[in-house]
Write a protein that holds these residues in place. Structure first.
Motif, mmCIF file in Angstrom:
data_model
loop_
_atom_site.group_PDB
_atom_site.id
_atom_site.type_symbol
_atom_site.label_atom_id
_atom_site.label_comp_id
_atom_site.label_asym_id
_atom_site.label_seq_id
_atom_site.Cartn_x
_atom_site.Cartn_y
_atom_site.Cartn_z
ATOM 1 N N TYR A 12 -11.009 -32.323 -11.353
ATOM 2 C CA TYR A 12 -11.299 -33.741 -10.982
ATOM 3 C C TYR A 12 -12.808 -33.524 -10.663
ATOM 4 C CZ TYR A 12 -11.477 -37.949 -8.415
ATOM 5 O OH TYR A 12 -11.867 -39.051 -8.132
ATOM 6 N N LEU A 13 -13.424 -32.498 -10.004
ATOM 7 C CA LEU A 13 -14.684 -32.364 -9.786
ATOM 8 C C LEU A 13 -15.484 -32.491 -11.040
ATOM 9 C CD1 LEU A 13 -17.143 -32.176 -7.763
ATOM 10 C CD2 LEU A 13 -16.300 -29.629 -7.720
ATOM 11 N N LYS A 14 -15.163 -31.664 -11.952
ATOM 12 C CA LYS A 14 -15.727 -31.625 -13.278
ATOM 13 C C LYS A 14 -15.892 -33.115 -13.966
ATOM 14 C CE LYS A 14 -14.245 -29.485 -17.105
ATOM 15 N NZ LYS A 14 -13.908 -28.521 -18.068
ATOM 16 N N LEU A 15 -14.721 -33.756 -13.885
ATOM 17 C CA LEU A 15 -14.726 -35.069 -14.417
ATOM 18 C C LEU A 15 -15.969 -35.917 -13.814
ATOM 19 C CD1 LEU A 15 -13.168 -37.369 -16.166
ATOM 20 C CD2 LEU A 15 -11.685 -37.532 -14.266
ATOM 21 N N SER A 16 -15.998 -35.970 -12.283
ATOM 22 C CA SER A 16 -16.799 -36.592 -11.737
ATOM 23 C C SER A 16 -18.209 -36.364 -12.223
ATOM 24 C CB SER A 16 -16.847 -36.389 -10.152
ATOM 25 O OG SER A 16 -15.444 -36.813 -9.742
ATOM 26 N N ILE A 17 -18.478 -35.131 -12.435
ATOM 27 C CA ILE A 17 -19.782 -34.536 -12.895
ATOM 28 C C ILE A 17 -20.273 -35.282 -14.158
ATOM 29 C CG2 ILE A 17 -21.294 -32.491 -13.381
ATOM 30 C CD1 ILE A 17 -19.422 -31.148 -11.244
ATOM 31 N N LEU A 18 -19.363 -34.912 -15.138
ATOM 32 C CA LEU A 18 -19.418 -35.483 -16.663
ATOM 33 C C LEU A 18 -19.783 -37.002 -16.656
ATOM 34 C CD1 LEU A 18 -16.738 -33.004 -18.509
ATOM 35 C CD2 LEU A 18 -19.303 -32.985 -18.362
ATOM 36 N N GLU A 19 -18.939 -37.712 -15.866
ATOM 37 C CA GLU A 19 -19.258 -39.163 -15.829
ATOM 38 C C GLU A 19 -20.385 -39.496 -15.260
ATOM 39 O OE1 GLU A 19 -15.992 -40.245 -13.247
ATOM 40 O OE2 GLU A 19 -14.717 -40.903 -14.741
ATOM 41 N N ALA A 20 -21.069 -38.624 -14.386
ATOM 42 C CA ALA A 20 -22.381 -38.565 -13.928
ATOM 43 C C ALA A 20 -23.337 -38.605 -15.020
ATOM 44 C CB ALA A 20 -22.814 -37.940 -12.773
ATOM 45 N N PHE A 21 -22.903 -37.784 -15.945
ATOM 46 C CA PHE A 21 -23.787 -37.238 -17.001
ATOM 47 C C PHE A 21 -23.715 -38.662 -18.077
ATOM 48 C CE2 PHE A 21 -24.155 -32.585 -16.098
ATOM 49 C CZ PHE A 21 -25.373 -32.692 -16.315
ATOM 50 N N ASP A 22 -22.779 -39.237 -18.033
ATOM 51 C CA ASP A 22 -22.569 -40.173 -19.024
ATOM 52 C C ASP A 22 -22.076 -39.770 -20.229
ATOM 53 O OD1 ASP A 22 -22.096 -42.807 -19.692
ATOM 54 O OD2 ASP A 22 -24.010 -43.291 -20.385
ATOM 55 N N ASN A 23 -21.537 -38.351 -20.335
ATOM 56 C CA ASN A 23 -21.140 -37.798 -21.610
ATOM 57 C C ASN A 23 -19.690 -38.378 -21.858
ATOM 58 O OD1 ASN A 23 -20.059 -35.940 -23.595
ATOM 59 N ND2 ASN A 23 -21.721 -34.332 -23.015
ATOM 60 N N LYS A 24 -19.482 -39.173 -22.828
ATOM 61 C CA LYS A 24 -18.191 -39.797 -23.037
ATOM 62 C C LYS A 24 -17.251 -38.810 -23.636
ATOM 63 C CE LYS A 24 -19.402 -44.709 -23.419
ATOM 64 N NZ LYS A 24 -21.060 -44.402 -22.788
ATOM 65 N N HIS A 25 -17.756 -37.924 -24.581
ATOM 66 C CA HIS A 25 -16.815 -37.274 -25.466
ATOM 67 C C HIS A 25 -16.365 -36.098 -24.242
ATOM 68 C CE1 HIS A 25 -15.118 -34.884 -28.560
ATOM 69 N NE2 HIS A 25 -16.005 -33.639 -28.120
ATOM 70 N N GLU A 26 -17.263 -35.398 -23.679
ATOM 71 C CA GLU A 26 -16.647 -34.474 -22.651
ATOM 72 C C GLU A 26 -16.039 -34.954 -21.359
ATOM 73 O OE1 GLU A 26 -19.093 -30.825 -21.699
ATOM 74 O OE2 GLU A 26 -20.629 -31.494 -22.987
ATOM 75 N N THR A 27 -16.377 -36.204 -21.287
ATOM 76 C CA THR A 27 -15.605 -36.867 -20.056
ATOM 77 C C THR A 27 -14.130 -37.198 -20.342
ATOM 78 O OG1 THR A 27 -17.637 -37.847 -19.466
ATOM 79 C CG2 THR A 27 -15.362 -38.733 -18.702
#
Length: 272
Positions: A251-266
């Protein structure tokens, strides 16, 4: 003598992971001790049962047995002081976030450790009381107990307790406010805890330290460092059975990737 030998055997079975066999044997000894009025043996059995139930994650049954042992030790004078059992009871209440109940029993156990000048128990109980006082929002008292636990654990070279106390103190500081100075101090504490915990057999404190460092980095806008720490945390628990820590890290990694706006990794993280 035969019943005490059975109690000893049950303790050995419990330590070697044969919990159900140990519990069955302990129940038989408990019944004998009750029938014959052997109070001290009964207390020993109840405490061993409590520990066995804790191992198989049955806190209610563990607490019931500890409370029964405590009541007997309070009513009858034996070699087992009620204050020793109080620490076990307080620890379960703390895990259940029942802070008022935990405080009452942990205070009793702590005062006994101080009276007996037992620094090992004193530091262990100080850390428990620090987390209890934090749960009650008594920040000043909590800080005092964390500092005491850190000081004694350092002198005793108790690395697991020292790392846990450093981690707890960092969380306590952040619970009060998020001023830049507080954040920097908390980060230092988490890094110290992480450095110590990475060398411990149990990786729980190491994992928690990495998660806290990742959260701090994310809150400060350092997404790269936040992602680095959470990925390291995932590596720490990679070989463990899936559970709450895996969900917490994902869940924390998801929040970080959302902040990166990286749709594929998110999307991949969301699936995880």
């Amino acid at each position: 003598m035969q019943q005490r030998a059975k109690l000893l055997k049950a303790k050995i079975l419990s330590r070697t992971g044969e919990i159900q066999e140990a519990i069955s044997l302990l129940n038989a000894v408990k019944q004998w001790s009750m029938n014959h009025g052997v109070i001290q043996l009964n207390i020993g059995v109840l405490m061993t049962l409590g520990a066995a139930f804790e191992k198989i994650k049955e806190p209610k049954l563990a607490l019931d047995n500890y409370l029964s042992a405590y009541n007997l030790a309070t009513q009858f004078k034996t070699q087992v002081p009620p204050s020793h059992i109080a620490g076990l009871i307080g620890n379960i209440y703390l895990k259940q976030s029942k802070f008022e109940e935990a405080k009452a029993y942990l205070d009793e156990a702590y005062e006994f450790a101080v009276k007996k000048k037992n620094s090992v128990n004193q530091s262990y109980l100080a850390e428990k009381l620090a987390r209890t006082e934090l749960g009650l929002s008594n920040f000043k008292t909590s800080a005092g107990f964390f500092n005491l636990a850190i000081d004694i654990a350092g002198k005793n070279n108790d690395s697991p307790l020292l790392a846990n106390a450093l981690l707890g103190k960092g969380k306590m500081l952040l619970a009060q406010n998020n001023a830049a100075e507080v954040i920097n101090t908390a980060r230092t504490l988490f890094e110290e805890a992480s450095d110590i915990a990475r060398h411990l057999e149990s990786k729980t404190i190491y994992f928690e330290s990495l998660i806290e460092l990742s959260r701090l980095a994310l809150s400060n806008g350092d997404k790269t460092r936040a992602l680095e720490k959470v990925r390291l945390a995932e590596e720490v628990i990679a070989n463990e059975e899936p559970g709450f820590p895996h969900l917490e890290a994902a869940y924390l990694k998801l929040s970080i990737l959302e902040a990166f706006d990286n749709k594929h990794e998110t999307i991949d993280a969301l699936k995880q």
